[in-house]
Write an enzyme that holds these catalytic residues in place. Sequence first.
Site, PDB file in Angstrom:
ATOM      1  CE  LYS A 121     -91.700 -12.973  31.880  1.00 24.41           C
ATOM      2  NZ  LYS A 121     -91.479 -11.679  32.520  1.00 24.41           N
ATOM      3  CD  GLN A 131     -88.592  -9.399  33.026  1.00 23.99           C
ATOM      4  OE1 GLN A 131     -89.250 -10.009  32.190  1.00 23.99           O
ATOM      5  NE2 GLN A 131     -88.749  -9.584  34.325  1.00 23.99           N
ATOM      6  CG  ASP A 178     -96.180  -7.701  33.099  1.00 21.16           C
ATOM      7  OD1 ASP A 178     -96.416  -8.909  33.281  1.00 21.16           O
ATOM      8  OD2 ASP A 178     -95.035  -7.200  33.173  1.00 21.16           O
TER       9      ASP A 178
END
Length: 298
Positions: free
Chosen positions: A55, A99, A122
Amino acid sequence: MTTAHIIDGKAFAAGLRERIKSAVPTFQNQAGRAPGLAVVLVGEDPASQVYVASKHKATIAAGMESFEHRLPADTAQADLIALVEKLNADDTVDGILVQLPLPEGLDEKAVVMAIDPDKDVDGLHVINAGRLANGEEALTPCTPLGSLMLLKDTLGDLSGLNAVVVGRSILVGKPMAQLLLGENCTVTMAHSRTKDLPEVVRRADIVVAAVGRAEMVKGDWLKDGAVVIDVGINRLDPEPGKERGRLVGDVATSEAMDHVRAITPVPGGVGPMTIAVLLRNTLVAASAREGLEKPEGF
Ligand code: NDP
């Protein structure tokens, strides 16, 4: 039928990343800064470390700012929430991604809920899930949004098609079903309690498999001409003499090829879309936060 088209998610994702990279300078000219993505990694899970590193690399390659925060596995819940709140208040940060999974003892739901919904790239905050369900502009989970992009690229207008989504997770299945409904599909959601799953899947023009069971969807479950998005990532046991097993999806691809019009491979289908859409979400979040119009084509 033997003319199944393999949907090249890798190439589509590379194209999307190029388009994002080309749109960043326009944002930068208007906002006086680059879009910024903050990624928080707690602990040392090897898979998570690989994802976070990819990422970071992709964010820099797109011309965006990448802020990495690595915390030890024994971080207290309050300290993690304090970091999220600091990132919420930081004007150079447009997207916040914590994460997952978090180490044991940390409350994932509470951490996700602490993220400013307008920075929730997200798309996991209930506010974004609610906006999506209401058909409003929302930050949407990356994997289903990437899957929808591949479907629209393959089929064009999805209106009126029968879509079956197998799997109902918050991360994939549920938002996928909402996105397909938003495209005027007739949507069926299937899950572990669904009766006669093969018969349900046989009705579908579009099948999205997001289960996590290797090659569960068989070729003869699929209607001739269906388009299949295989989200699953499963590692088989290693063959003799091999250190690692092969990666396969939730669909028995070689059988499916005799029936379907198009299918995503595993790997190289949906997988590469996830990070590309994360960058897309960051650019869209940044533009909204600056009061700018949504960049064209996103
Ligand atoms: P979850 O484990 O959260 O959800 C799995 C879903 O599958 C559940 O809704 C479950 O039903 C359903 N299910 C389980 N067994 C069956 C069965 N026998 N028949 C029908 N439905 C069943 O998984 P995720 O949604 O997070 O992920 C699904 C897959 O996608 C995984 O392989 C994951 O690795 C992959 N994935 C890939 C990504 C990418 O490409 N970047 C990103 C995210 C996920 P129930 O609710 O009834 O238990």
